[in-house]
Design an enzyme around this catalytic site. Structure first.
Site, mmCIF file in Angstrom:
data_model
loop_
_atom_site.group_PDB
_atom_site.id
_atom_site.type_symbol
_atom_site.label_atom_id
_atom_site.label_comp_id
_atom_site.label_asym_id
_atom_site.label_seq_id
_atom_site.Cartn_x
_atom_site.Cartn_y
_atom_site.Cartn_z
ATOM 1 N N GLY A 8 0.853 -1.374 -0.087
ATOM 2 C CA GLY A 8 -0.139 -0.083 0.053
ATOM 3 C C GLY A 8 0.590 1.364 0.117
ATOM 4 N N ASP A 32 -4.806 2.010 10.551
ATOM 5 C CA ASP A 32 -6.186 1.442 11.018
ATOM 6 C C ASP A 32 -6.417 1.052 12.524
ATOM 7 O OD1 ASP A 32 -9.031 0.986 9.844
ATOM 8 O OD2 ASP A 32 -8.414 -0.897 10.248
ATOM 9 N N GLY A 40 -3.978 -0.283 14.083
ATOM 10 C CA GLY A 40 -2.836 0.083 14.665
ATOM 11 C C GLY A 40 -1.820 -1.166 15.085
ATOM 12 N N ASP A 66 -5.643 -0.336 -1.774
ATOM 13 C CA ASP A 66 -6.503 -1.247 -2.749
ATOM 14 C C ASP A 66 -7.745 -1.945 -2.151
ATOM 15 O OD1 ASP A 66 -5.624 -4.588 -2.583
ATOM 16 O OD2 ASP A 66 -4.874 -2.855 -1.151
#
Length: 183
Positions: free
Chosen positions: A52, A111, A113, A167
């Site tokens: 990502g 998010d 973590g 994604d």
């Protein structure tokens, strides 16, 4: 308009644009200047957590105005799902000793973590000169562990986001902006 255009090119599944390419570039330029100022004259290693953050790292390292090196790691807690499993697996590790570097992790999104907390724990055991995290997106409403980035470019609500390296089922990474995806 953007959603309509994307749908015409086979990109159905985009609800709306959240951050434009211009907004992202502006924030990355600021982050690059900050890194340059903070680490001038120091050995700097920027790490991308694949897949990502590869786009973020590419643009961030170009915004840094001092010598720096790059490295790559890959970790997963999602697999092919849109929800974290909670189990973090390192699938690609660094290929160098980091004890002589100031290490900055360039992450796409924080998010729960869990992934970043695990990666940071692993890297701290390797004794870098310093360790910090720069994240493109921070989603604090989803945090499950006590973890904060040292620098966040954008804060997002609890939405599923794609684009700019992020994604959904390996699609949408190539979008030059960040959008909310329809699930």
């Amino acid at each position: 308009m953007i959603t309509e255009t994307l749908n015409n090119f086979g990109y159905s599944g985009i609800k709306r644009e959240l951050f434009s390419a211009a907004e992202i570039k502006e924030k990355i330029d600021i982050a690059g200047r900050k890194l340059s100022q903070d680490f001038r004259g120091k050995p700097l290693l920027l790490i991308s957590v694949l897949k990502g953050s590869f786009v973020f790292l590419a643009d961030l390292c170009r915004a840094v105005e001092i010598p720096c090196e790059i490295g790559f790691m890959s970790a997963s807690s999602y697999g092919n799902s849109t929800v974290s499993s909670g189990n973090v697996k390192i699938t690609l590790d660094l290929d160098r000793d980091i004890s002589k570097y100031h290490v900055v992790i360039a992450e796409d999104i924080i998010d729960t973590g869990r992934t970043l907390a695990s990666i940071c724990e692993l890297l701290r055991e390797r004794h870098p000169l310093s360790l910090s995290v720069y994240t493109l997106l921070d989603k604090p409403s989803r945090r499950e562990v006590d973890f904060s980035a040292d620098y966040s470019l954008f804060t997002v609500p609890d939405l599923f986001v794609v684009g700019y390296g992020l994604d959904c089922g390996e699609k949408f990474r190539n979008l030059p902006y960040i959008a909310e995806a329809e699930l």
